[in-house]
Design an enzyme around this catalytic site. Sequence first.
Site, mmCIF file in Angstrom:
data_model
loop_
_atom_site.group_PDB
_atom_site.id
_atom_site.type_symbol
_atom_site.label_atom_id
_atom_site.label_comp_id
_atom_site.label_asym_id
_atom_site.label_seq_id
_atom_site.Cartn_x
_atom_site.Cartn_y
_atom_site.Cartn_z
ATOM 1 C CG HIS A 24 41.123 41.228 39.599
ATOM 2 N ND1 HIS A 24 40.012 41.300 38.808
ATOM 3 C CD2 HIS A 24 40.676 40.794 40.811
ATOM 4 C CE1 HIS A 24 38.933 40.926 39.499
ATOM 5 N NE2 HIS A 24 39.325 40.619 40.720
HETATM 6 C C1 FAD Z 1 37.201 42.817 47.453
HETATM 7 C C2 FAD Z 1 37.841 41.748 46.617
HETATM 8 C C3 FAD Z 1 37.049 41.038 45.706
HETATM 9 C C4 FAD Z 1 37.643 40.054 44.931
HETATM 10 N N1 FAD Z 1 36.829 39.337 44.100
HETATM 11 C C5 FAD Z 1 37.360 38.379 43.316
HETATM 12 C C6 FAD Z 1 36.513 37.609 42.465
HETATM 13 O O1 FAD Z 1 35.296 37.753 42.445
HETATM 14 N N2 FAD Z 1 37.096 36.688 41.673
HETATM 15 C C7 FAD Z 1 38.441 36.473 41.663
HETATM 16 O O2 FAD Z 1 38.916 35.631 40.878
HETATM 17 N N3 FAD Z 1 39.258 37.157 42.501
HETATM 18 C C8 FAD Z 1 38.751 38.096 43.318
HETATM 19 N N4 FAD Z 1 39.564 38.776 44.180
HETATM 20 C C9 FAD Z 1 41.008 38.439 44.202
HETATM 21 C C10 FAD Z 1 41.291 37.242 45.108
HETATM 22 O O3 FAD Z 1 40.929 37.531 46.419
HETATM 23 C C11 FAD Z 1 42.783 36.902 45.045
HETATM 24 O O4 FAD Z 1 43.104 36.576 43.684
HETATM 25 C C12 FAD Z 1 43.188 35.704 45.885
HETATM 26 O O5 FAD Z 1 42.782 35.829 47.213
HETATM 27 C C13 FAD Z 1 44.713 35.553 45.809
HETATM 28 O O6 FAD Z 1 45.158 34.464 46.581
HETATM 29 P P1 FAD Z 1 46.615 34.523 47.215
HETATM 30 O O7 FAD Z 1 46.805 33.254 47.954
HETATM 31 O O8 FAD Z 1 47.590 34.886 46.154
HETATM 32 O O9 FAD Z 1 46.578 35.777 48.224
HETATM 33 P P2 FAD Z 1 45.680 36.008 49.515
HETATM 34 O O10 FAD Z 1 44.460 35.148 49.438
HETATM 35 O O11 FAD Z 1 45.480 37.443 49.701
HETATM 36 O O12 FAD Z 1 46.605 35.494 50.706
HETATM 37 C C14 FAD Z 1 47.862 36.083 50.997
HETATM 38 C C15 FAD Z 1 48.123 35.979 52.479
HETATM 39 O O13 FAD Z 1 49.507 36.232 52.716
HETATM 40 C C16 FAD Z 1 49.643 36.984 53.899
HETATM 41 N N5 FAD Z 1 50.952 37.677 53.881
HETATM 42 C C17 FAD Z 1 51.355 38.649 53.025
HETATM 43 N N6 FAD Z 1 52.614 39.029 53.307
HETATM 44 C C18 FAD Z 1 53.032 38.278 54.346
HETATM 45 C C19 FAD Z 1 54.238 38.215 55.089
HETATM 46 N N7 FAD Z 1 55.294 38.969 54.769
HETATM 47 N N8 FAD Z 1 54.318 37.347 56.135
HETATM 48 C C20 FAD Z 1 53.261 36.535 56.458
HETATM 49 N N9 FAD Z 1 52.084 36.575 55.789
HETATM 50 C C21 FAD Z 1 51.973 37.413 54.723
HETATM 51 C C22 FAD Z 1 48.456 37.918 53.864
HETATM 52 O O14 FAD Z 1 48.167 38.423 55.145
HETATM 53 C C23 FAD Z 1 47.362 37.010 53.294
HETATM 54 O O15 FAD Z 1 46.634 36.371 54.312
HETATM 55 C C24 FAD Z 1 39.026 39.763 45.010
HETATM 56 C C25 FAD Z 1 39.805 40.467 45.923
HETATM 57 C C26 FAD Z 1 39.227 41.440 46.728
HETATM 58 C C27 FAD Z 1 40.074 42.143 47.719
#
Ligand code: FAD
Length: 590
Positions: free
Chosen positions: A517
């Site tokens: 987080h």
């Molecule tokens: C083990 C774990 C448990 C969690 N549990 C919870 C929970 O219970 N509740 C909760 O609210 N949140 C939880 N989270 C947090 C949650 O996963 C994230 O808040 C959420 O996935 C964020 O969404 P996002 O779209 O910002 O990023 P992400 O879902 O991570 O997606 C980002 C994507 O961008 C891609 N990317 C990055 N840089 C580049 C680049 N330069 N070029 C191309 N692609 C790129 C990455 O490969 C990734 O696929 C948890 C996280 C983890 C790791």
Amino acid sequence: MATKQKVDAVIVGMGWTGAIMAKELTDAGLNVVVLERGPDRSTQPDFAYPRVVDELEGSVHRKFLQGLAQETVTIRHSADQVAAPYRQIGSFKPGTGVGGAGTHWSGCHFRALPEDFSLRSNVVQRYGRNFIPEEMTIQDFPVTYEDLEPHFDHFEYVCGTSGRGGVIKGTRQEGGNPFEGSRSRDFPLGPNPDYLGAELFYKAAGEAGYHPFPIPASNASGPYVNPYGCQIGKCNFCGFCSDYGCLNYSKASPNICILPVLRQRKNFELRTHAQVLRVNLDDTKTRATGVTYLDGEGREVEQPADIVLLCAFQLYNVHLMLLSGIGTPYDPVSNTGTVGRNYSYQNLNRVVLFFDEEVQANPFIGIGGGGVTFDDLNGNQLDNGKAGFVGGGIIWARQPGAGPIRGINVPKGTPGWGSDWKKAVKESFRHNFYYEVQGACMSYRQHYLDLDPTYKDGFGRPLLRMTFNWHPNEVKAAQFLVGKAVDMCKTLNPKTISAESKEPGAKYNTTQYQSTHTCGGAIMGADPKTSALNRYLQSWDVHNVFAPGANAFPQNNGYNPTGMVGALAYWSAKAIREQYVKNPGPLVQA
Ligand SMILES: Cc1cc2nc3c(=O)[nH]c(=O)nc-3n(C[C@H](O)[C@H](O)[C@H](O)COP(=O)(O)OP(=O)(O)OC[C@H]3O[C@@H](n4cnc5c(N)ncnc54)[C@H](O)[C@@H]3O)c2cc1C
Ligand code: SF4
């Protein structure tokens, strides 16, 4: 360098925010290309049983997480130190591949409290300006709970979130959270069954006078079809939840909740193994022309686009903004600039309860997001004046599944190996529960993100540098909340309680998992001098760049972030569809 045909929108990253944005913009008829650095992933074959239930591969060797050899961050505690690269996954676990961290998350799916949106004004009003330490840079969000309510609701319905509403249309509901903001309707599914540790938590919390309620979990309590027609199955408590993709179509993810629809669309294209290196700007530096990425063969490709959406996760959104010259980098000395400002995290601590053999905890049974918690020490329920710190938190019972390698808890003082350790494992493994204490984390002038002057990634770009440490405010909060958890648990008469809390002077330990987080760095705000994004997550400086993610949080509240991250993405997408596409330009005048 090859140049692709121009598209209406290019999205960097296919995690939660990327999938939401792609769905909303293709709904509006835009041609959308998503560039994802990792591989494509689906339940079949990537998370299929029995292969996926392999603790060594999934949780120890981190099969589904970002490899750190090509790209990582550097970390230091303070500006007078040289930062060192984060070479092994420890404190946080960024995702890679289709679904991002949204495949291996746990599923706890919270809405922020109404008062979380106006934290600074609220603290000033309740305790006076001087209660906020001088270096604490907390801000109000430029949106309200009421603005986001329809989007919180929609995201819960997309995810098949299982829970019990506490306040529906202003009326309190038995068994839900009495302190939550009013919701327009109940959760799409009722709560998951309780495991023994959750039942005991209900007892202890009730006896202590708290108001326990089921953790809203995007781990389905029953079969469900979401508003997009995607099917979700009932969770079977398989115990391989956090760190793993779900084998059962039960844990909400971009892959099962949104992508089945997107993959059918002609105006949607997903390119995997596409590492975006930078956003390209025109000569005025106020408009993006597209992005440059490396394809799977290592060739540089330019993707022109009218709109660029940074959906690369909080840390990498900030990195790409800094690398591309979008906005002014934050300078902690002069307290000017915005990109990198207000980095914050989460304040996780825990209490482990060890029982006699008759208490069958069976921790190998587990569900990532299910369990029980309460809000009596969070938001306006907590008297911060008396407690002596800013921010609150929650205590919860959660049992995501304990494997035989990483899921072993032994009482404090047990040796780390040998026959005494084995004896303690035998006595404890099936007879302990842990209850976590998850606190808010404030932002401070000295905690920020910038470009590292020393280390470069595998693509020759400066790494993102994180300057962060625990502040006395968060140490006090941890001690207070852990103290409350211990007091509450004594009524359960465990054999022993091991309480793990931050001690005064505690340093941020990057080797110990403390949640993914990570927040802030490109925050949303009402003033372009102190925020990188406006209320629609649009860059103040480059109007056709939007950056949804937890990077937008001015500070972190006591909850997990993704409910809020998803709601903000829907809110931003609505503004793009209804306002920006018709009349491209700043949606808020500076
Ligand atoms: C083990 C774990 C448990 C969690 N549990 C919870 C929970 O219970 N509740 C909760 O609210 N949140 C939880 N989270 C947090 C949650 O996963 C994230 O808040 C959420 O996935 C964020 O969404 P996002 O779209 O910002 O990023 P992400 O879902 O991570 O997606 C980002 C994507 O961008 C891609 N990317 C990055 N840089 C580049 C680049 N330069 N070029 C191309 N692609 C790129 C990455 O490969 C990734 O696929 C948890 C996280 C983890 C790791
Ligand atoms: S515990 Fe439930 S939601 Fe989690 S991976 Fe197993 S079946 Fe899926």
